[in-house]
Motif scaffolding. Sequence first.
Motif, PDB file in Angstrom:
ATOM      1  N   LEU A 133       0.853  -1.175   0.000  1.00  0.00           N
ATOM      2  CA  LEU A 133       0.000   0.000   0.000  1.00  0.00           C
ATOM      3  C   LEU A 133       0.895   1.233   0.000  1.00  0.00           C
ATOM      4  CD1 LEU A 133      -2.635  -1.082   2.658  1.00  0.00           C
ATOM      5  CD2 LEU A 133      -2.988  -0.921   0.205  1.00  0.00           C
ATOM      6  N   PRO A 134       0.449   2.324  -0.602  1.00  0.00           N
ATOM      7  CA  PRO A 134       1.276   3.521  -0.627  1.00  0.00           C
ATOM      8  C   PRO A 134       1.517   4.067   0.771  1.00  0.00           C
ATOM      9  CG  PRO A 134      -0.938   3.990  -1.412  1.00  0.00           C
ATOM     10  CD  PRO A 134      -0.843   2.512  -1.226  1.00  0.00           C
ATOM     11  N   GLN A 135       2.670   4.666   0.966  1.00  0.00           N
ATOM     12  CA  GLN A 135       3.001   5.257   2.264  1.00  0.00           C
ATOM     13  C   GLN A 135       2.442   6.665   2.339  1.00  0.00           C
ATOM     14  OE1 GLN A 135       4.632   3.590   4.788  1.00  0.00           O
ATOM     15  NE2 GLN A 135       4.324   1.859   3.431  1.00  0.00           N
ATOM     16  N   THR A 136       2.265   7.127   3.562  1.00  0.00           N
ATOM     17  CA  THR A 136       1.780   8.491   3.730  1.00  0.00           C
ATOM     18  C   THR A 136       2.852   9.469   3.277  1.00  0.00           C
ATOM     19  OG1 THR A 136       2.513   8.414   6.014  1.00  0.00           O
ATOM     20  CG2 THR A 136       0.196   7.950   5.606  1.00  0.00           C
ATOM     21  N   ALA A 137       2.428  10.647   2.852  1.00  0.00           N
ATOM     22  CA  ALA A 137       3.320  11.623   2.247  1.00  0.00           C
ATOM     23  C   ALA A 137       4.428  12.086   3.184  1.00  0.00           C
ATOM     24  CB  ALA A 137       2.519  12.817   1.755  1.00  0.00           C
ATOM     25  N   SER A 138       4.101  12.428   4.393  1.00  0.00           N
ATOM     26  CA  SER A 138       5.109  12.987   5.298  1.00  0.00           C
ATOM     27  C   SER A 138       5.390  12.020   6.441  1.00  0.00           C
ATOM     28  CB  SER A 138       4.639  14.335   5.847  1.00  0.00           C
ATOM     29  OG  SER A 138       3.432  14.162   6.536  1.00  0.00           O
ATOM     30  N   GLN A 139       6.395  11.182   6.259  1.00  0.00           N
ATOM     31  CA  GLN A 139       6.780  10.255   7.305  1.00  0.00           C
ATOM     32  C   GLN A 139       7.917  10.859   8.106  1.00  0.00           C
ATOM     33  OE1 GLN A 139       7.645   6.335   6.127  1.00  0.00           O
ATOM     34  NE2 GLN A 139       5.730   6.049   5.046  1.00  0.00           N
ATOM     35  N   PRO A 140       7.821  10.772   9.428  1.00  0.00           N
ATOM     36  CA  PRO A 140       8.894  11.318  10.254  1.00  0.00           C
ATOM     37  C   PRO A 140      10.188  10.523  10.068  1.00  0.00           C
ATOM     38  CG  PRO A 140       7.322  10.117  11.595  1.00  0.00           C
ATOM     39  CD  PRO A 140       6.785  10.144  10.197  1.00  0.00           C
ATOM     40  N   GLU A 141      11.288  11.211  10.179  1.00  0.00           N
ATOM     41  CA  GLU A 141      12.597  10.578  10.022  1.00  0.00           C
ATOM     42  C   GLU A 141      13.149  10.215  11.396  1.00  0.00           C
ATOM     43  OE1 GLU A 141      15.468   8.975   7.705  1.00  0.00           O
ATOM     44  OE2 GLU A 141      13.839  10.164   6.885  1.00  0.00           O
ATOM     45  N   LEU A 142      13.310   8.919  11.632  1.00  0.00           N
ATOM     46  CA  LEU A 142      13.922   8.458  12.875  1.00  0.00           C
ATOM     47  C   LEU A 142      15.424   8.323  12.651  1.00  0.00           C
ATOM     48  CD1 LEU A 142      11.481   5.605  14.021  1.00  0.00           C
ATOM     49  CD2 LEU A 142      11.507   7.986  14.763  1.00  0.00           C
ATOM     50  N   SER A 143      16.191   8.669  13.676  1.00  0.00           N
ATOM     51  CA  SER A 143      17.644   8.500  13.579  1.00  0.00           C
ATOM     52  C   SER A 143      17.972   7.009  13.632  1.00  0.00           C
ATOM     53  CB  SER A 143      18.330   9.230  14.733  1.00  0.00           C
ATOM     54  OG  SER A 143      18.095   8.533  15.956  1.00  0.00           O
ATOM     55  N   PRO A 144      19.169   6.625  13.191  1.00  0.00           N
ATOM     56  CA  PRO A 144      19.549   5.206  13.272  1.00  0.00           C
ATOM     57  C   PRO A 144      19.457   4.660  14.703  1.00  0.00           C
ATOM     58  CG  PRO A 144      21.062   6.364  11.829  1.00  0.00           C
ATOM     59  CD  PRO A 144      20.175   7.403  12.464  1.00  0.00           C
ATOM     60  N   ARG A 145      19.834   5.468  15.686  1.00  0.00           N
ATOM     61  CA  ARG A 145      19.763   5.021  17.085  1.00  0.00           C
ATOM     62  C   ARG A 145      18.306   4.865  17.529  1.00  0.00           C
ATOM     63  NH1 ARG A 145      23.090   2.209  20.063  1.00  0.00           N
ATOM     64  NH2 ARG A 145      24.718   3.739  20.315  1.00  0.00           N
ATOM     65  N   GLU A 146      17.446   5.769  17.088  1.00  0.00           N
ATOM     66  CA  GLU A 146      16.026   5.656  17.426  1.00  0.00           C
ATOM     67  C   GLU A 146      15.426   4.388  16.815  1.00  0.00           C
ATOM     68  OE1 GLU A 146      14.880  10.396  17.939  1.00  0.00           O
ATOM     69  OE2 GLU A 146      14.696   9.447  15.962  1.00  0.00           O
ATOM     70  N   VAL A 147      15.856   4.045  15.617  1.00  0.00           N
ATOM     71  CA  VAL A 147      15.390   2.810  14.984  1.00  0.00           C
ATOM     72  C   VAL A 147      15.831   1.603  15.807  1.00  0.00           C
ATOM     73  CG1 VAL A 147      15.625   1.334  12.937  1.00  0.00           C
ATOM     74  CG2 VAL A 147      15.256   3.795  12.662  1.00  0.00           C
ATOM     75  N   GLU A 148      17.074   1.613  16.292  1.00  0.00           N
ATOM     76  CA  GLU A 148      17.565   0.517  17.135  1.00  0.00           C
ATOM     77  C   GLU A 148      16.752   0.405  18.421  1.00  0.00           C
ATOM     78  OE1 GLU A 148      22.333   0.144  16.340  1.00  0.00           O
ATOM     79  OE2 GLU A 148      21.655   1.880  17.509  1.00  0.00           O
ATOM     80  N   VAL A 149      16.484   1.540  19.049  1.00  0.00           N
ATOM     81  CA  VAL A 149      15.708   1.549  20.292  1.00  0.00           C
ATOM     82  C   VAL A 149      14.287   1.051  20.014  1.00  0.00           C
ATOM     83  CG1 VAL A 149      14.691   3.036  22.082  1.00  0.00           C
ATOM     84  CG2 VAL A 149      17.091   3.334  21.421  1.00  0.00           C
ATOM     85  N   LEU A 150      13.682   1.549  18.956  1.00  0.00           N
ATOM     86  CA  LEU A 150      12.326   1.123  18.605  1.00  0.00           C
ATOM     87  C   LEU A 150      12.266  -0.385  18.388  1.00  0.00           C
ATOM     88  CD1 LEU A 150       9.383   1.688  17.848  1.00  0.00           C
ATOM     89  CD2 LEU A 150      10.171   2.256  15.543  1.00  0.00           C
ATOM     90  N   ALA A 151      13.222  -0.925  17.670  1.00  0.00           N
ATOM     91  CA  ALA A 151      13.251  -2.369  17.402  1.00  0.00           C
ATOM     92  C   ALA A 151      13.305  -3.166  18.702  1.00  0.00           C
ATOM     93  CB  ALA A 151      14.435  -2.720  16.511  1.00  0.00           C
ATOM     94  N   LEU A 152      14.080  -2.705  19.658  1.00  0.00           N
ATOM     95  CA  LEU A 152      14.190  -3.417  20.934  1.00  0.00           C
ATOM     96  C   LEU A 152      12.929  -3.242  21.783  1.00  0.00           C
ATOM     97  CD1 LEU A 152      17.947  -2.690  21.727  1.00  0.00           C
ATOM     98  CD2 LEU A 152      16.933  -4.867  21.003  1.00  0.00           C
ATOM     99  N   VAL A 153      12.315  -2.083  21.724  1.00  0.00           N
ATOM    100  CA  VAL A 153      11.068  -1.846  22.460  1.00  0.00           C
ATOM    101  C   VAL A 153       9.990  -2.819  21.981  1.00  0.00           C
ATOM    102  CG1 VAL A 153       9.144  -0.222  22.786  1.00  0.00           C
ATOM    103  CG2 VAL A 153      11.503   0.575  23.045  1.00  0.00           C
TER     104      VAL A 153
END
Length: 193
Positions: A119-139
């Motif tokens: 499905l198409p993504q929304t137009a304005s997706q927030p940019e997570l930093s690489p560290r935030e992506v790591e934290v999110l994955a662990l959460v």
Amino acid sequence: MIPRIAIIDQNTLEATGLKSIISDIAPMADVCTFASVEDVVQEFDAEIPVVHFFVSSQVFIANAEFFLKHQKQTIILLAQPAAKRQFENFLTLDITQAEHDLLKSILTLFQRGHSQHPLPQTASQPELSPREVEVLALVVRGFINKEIADRLCISLPTVITHRKNICEKLHLRSVSSLTIYAVTHGIVSTEDI
């Protein structure tokens, strides 16, 4: 064109809850609830197709001819998992599962059904930093703040700050909604949660 998803269930509470979950998974879709197939047919015309029909087993049985024509788009909501054999040619969803398992099942259906044509993504997706992506994955994998800090070799206050920033950027608060975001954006797979 906005993809449309129809939830057809006479149980308003079930339909509304499922609508909330699906809207989190596919925010770019037009998710609507209906009590009957007739309501769907009246609401939508052929020019704007429905991508998926989430239907209760009772609605399916009463309108089998309609859903046989839309077999690949139909997902049957089952309150009795043993009934799955009766609907073996259709995708099914056990709605009696615990919230975490239900979410995982819906995400698995979503990934399987849209792996070739996402499905198409929304137009304005927030940019997570690489560290935030790591934290999110662990959460979303179920780690607590202290475990995340230990795994990433950062302080506990830093983990808390990252979590706060993630929630603010994504406008999400619950672990369930963060899980949906992480899976639908390829940060983790359903096997990881």
